[in-house]
Design a protein around this motif. Structure first.
Motif, short mmCIF file in Angstrom:
data_model
loop_
_atom_site.label_atom_id
_atom_site.label_comp_id
_atom_site.label_asym_id
_atom_site.label_seq_id
_atom_site.Cartn_x
_atom_site.Cartn_y
_atom_site.Cartn_z
N GLU A 65 -42.69 -55.00 -19.75
CA GLU A 65 -42.74 -56.37 -20.26
C GLU A 65 -41.75 -57.24 -19.48
OE1 GLU A 65 -45.15 -57.38 -21.82
OE2 GLU A 65 -45.88 -55.85 -23.21
N THR A 77 -47.75 -54.02 -19.71
CA THR A 77 -47.76 -55.05 -20.75
C THR A 77 -48.88 -54.88 -21.75
OG1 THR A 77 -47.91 -57.44 -21.16
CG2 THR A 77 -49.13 -56.59 -19.28
N THR A 123 -47.20 -51.48 -25.38
CA THR A 123 -45.80 -51.24 -25.05
C THR A 123 -44.94 -50.97 -26.28
OG1 THR A 123 -45.57 -53.66 -24.91
CG2 THR A 123 -45.78 -52.44 -22.85
N SER A 156 -36.34 -53.37 -17.46
CA SER A 156 -36.61 -53.71 -18.85
C SER A 156 -35.61 -54.79 -19.25
CB SER A 156 -36.48 -52.48 -19.75
OG SER A 156 -36.72 -52.82 -21.09
N THR A 183 -35.73 -57.44 -21.47
CA THR A 183 -35.93 -58.21 -22.69
C THR A 183 -35.13 -57.56 -23.83
OG1 THR A 183 -37.81 -56.94 -23.52
CG2 THR A 183 -38.30 -58.71 -21.96
N TRP A 188 -37.58 -54.76 -25.69
CA TRP A 188 -37.84 -53.49 -25.00
C TRP A 188 -36.62 -52.96 -24.27
CZ3 TRP A 188 -41.63 -57.17 -25.63
CH2 TRP A 188 -42.81 -56.74 -26.25
#
Length: 407
Positions: free
Chosen positions: A7, A31, A56, A77, A79, A82
């Protein structure tokens, strides 16, 4: 060779794809929400990003998708949602990355507050909130003082943050928290009175560089909706150096290495005070703003970190570009987004204003008091962050998001 991305933030994928290509790496995006990236995917040459559709939220499905990449060299990763899964999967596949226990710690805002308080880097700790309905003014006043903040230990995008000043605010907390979808638990801490800034940093082997500060203009209390951001904030050099050193101590206390951080702080009457640490590049168009203002593709740092090499950002000259500001566009009422008016007018304004859509026509807009509600962003440039802000706000004034109320 290949780098996978689990993502991504709403924007930045195009810069990341270019950075990967310049490093000789293929970029694969895993995604479950491909439409989120369509705006940027349409701007890239065909084949710039290989998109792999996968749920995900399903750890086993993501691991299976990663296993199918035979020449996998790194995993990005970047974010909140996640971050932990990405760190765990990188460790599982023997890829470079931060110790997953550090990301788990940083994603728990209450634990971070208590740890930093114990090390003398925060003047207060966190008050646990087992049940929102049991919170009362007397306990808040005695424990953290009023005004107080009650928020999600793992929240994001200003969601699930309540300012408690009086009985009316407390009633709103009881009413809203009861049905809120929390990412973690709840805790309380003092309200930090002062303008909010975000420090954008990159760390390698314990060495932290402050890339700059972005400003935050917020909605009126009691909400904390972010409305306008500008970068870079022009603080005196000595003050910036002091903040950089302090943030390095904060990250070192958390065991933070080899990653970007987006660190929110309040400039109070008593000096800078930490709000929270987010283990990623800033959201919305903070990454875009840094690329323009610093005249460097900061997403190259994500590629370097994924490959386990010292980020070139730690040593690169950071200057030469324009200051940048952006305004988040919210409808005036909840409902179905039916149109965005005025986009044809914004090119008339100075600062090369640009529209970045975040919601498709037909999307239901159900929350206007936090980051879930904005439908797009107007970005503009200027010789200073102040002038860029004036230009962005003026251009954004020509834009109106129309919604149709729910029946």
């Amino acid at each position: 060779m290949t780098i996978a991305c689990l993502e991504m933030l709403s924007f930045g994928l195009a810069h990341l794809a270019r950075a990967a290509h310049e490093s000789g790496e293929r970029l694969v995006l895993l995604t479950g929400v491909e439409p989120l990236y369509l705006h940027e995917l349409t701007t890239l040459p065909a084949g710039s990003v290989d998109v792999v559709a996968v749920d995900t939220s399903d750890r086993k499905a993501v691991a299976k998708a990663l296993s199918s990449i035979g020449d996998l060299r790194g995993l990005i990763s970047s974010t909140d949602t996640w971050g932990v899964a990405g760190a765990e999967l990188a460790a599982e596949f023997g890829l470079p990355g931060v110790d997953p226990t550090v990301i788990r710690l940083v994603r728990d805002k209450a634990r971070v507050r208590d740890l930093l308080h114990g090390k003398g880097l925060s003047p207060f700790g966190a008050m646990p909130v087992e049940e929102a309905a049991a919170v009362d003014l007397e306990r808040l006043a005695a424990t953290v003082g009023l005004p107080a903040i009650v928020k999600d230990t793992a929240g994001t995008s200003s969601q699930n943050v309540w300012l408690i000043r009086d009985a009316e605010d407390l009633s709103r907390l009881h009413r809203e928290a009861d049905g809120a979808s929390l990412y973690g638990g709840l805790f309380a801490e003092p309200f930090l009175a002062g303008p909010v800034y975000s420090a954008e940093t990159v760390t390698w082997a314990g060495e932290t560089r402050l890339l700059g500060l972005s400003s935050r203009l917020m909605s009126a209390q009691p909400f904390f909706r972010e409305d306008v951001t500008a970068f870079p904030v022009a603080l005196p050099p000595a003050e910036l150096s002091e903040i950089e050193a302090w943030l390095g101590e904060v990250l070192a206390a958390l065991g933070y290495t080899d990653r970007f951080a987006h660190i929110e702080l309040s400039m109070t009457a008593d000096g800078p005070r930490l709000i929270e640490v987010n283990p990623r590049i800033g959201g919305a168009l903070v990454g875009e703003s840094m690329c323009r203002a610093l005249d460097v593709n900061v997403y190259g740092g994500l590629v370097d970190l994924a490959l386990g090499v010292r980020p070139r950002l730690l040593d690169a000259p950071l200057s030469g570009g324009p200051a940048v500001a952006f305004v988040l566009t919210y409808p005036t009422q909840e409902g179905e987004l039916v149109a965005v008016h005025g986009l044809e007018d914004i090119p008339r304004y100075p600062g090369r204003p640009t529209w970045y859509p975040t919601k498709a026509i037909g999307t239901d807009i159900g929350q206007l008091t936090d980051g879930r509600g904005y439908v797009g962003i107007v970005l503009a440039e200027g010789p200073t962050a102040e002038i860029a802000t004036h230009r962005a706000v003026t251009a954004a004034g020509a834009v109106h998001a129309e919604t149709r109320p729910r029946c």
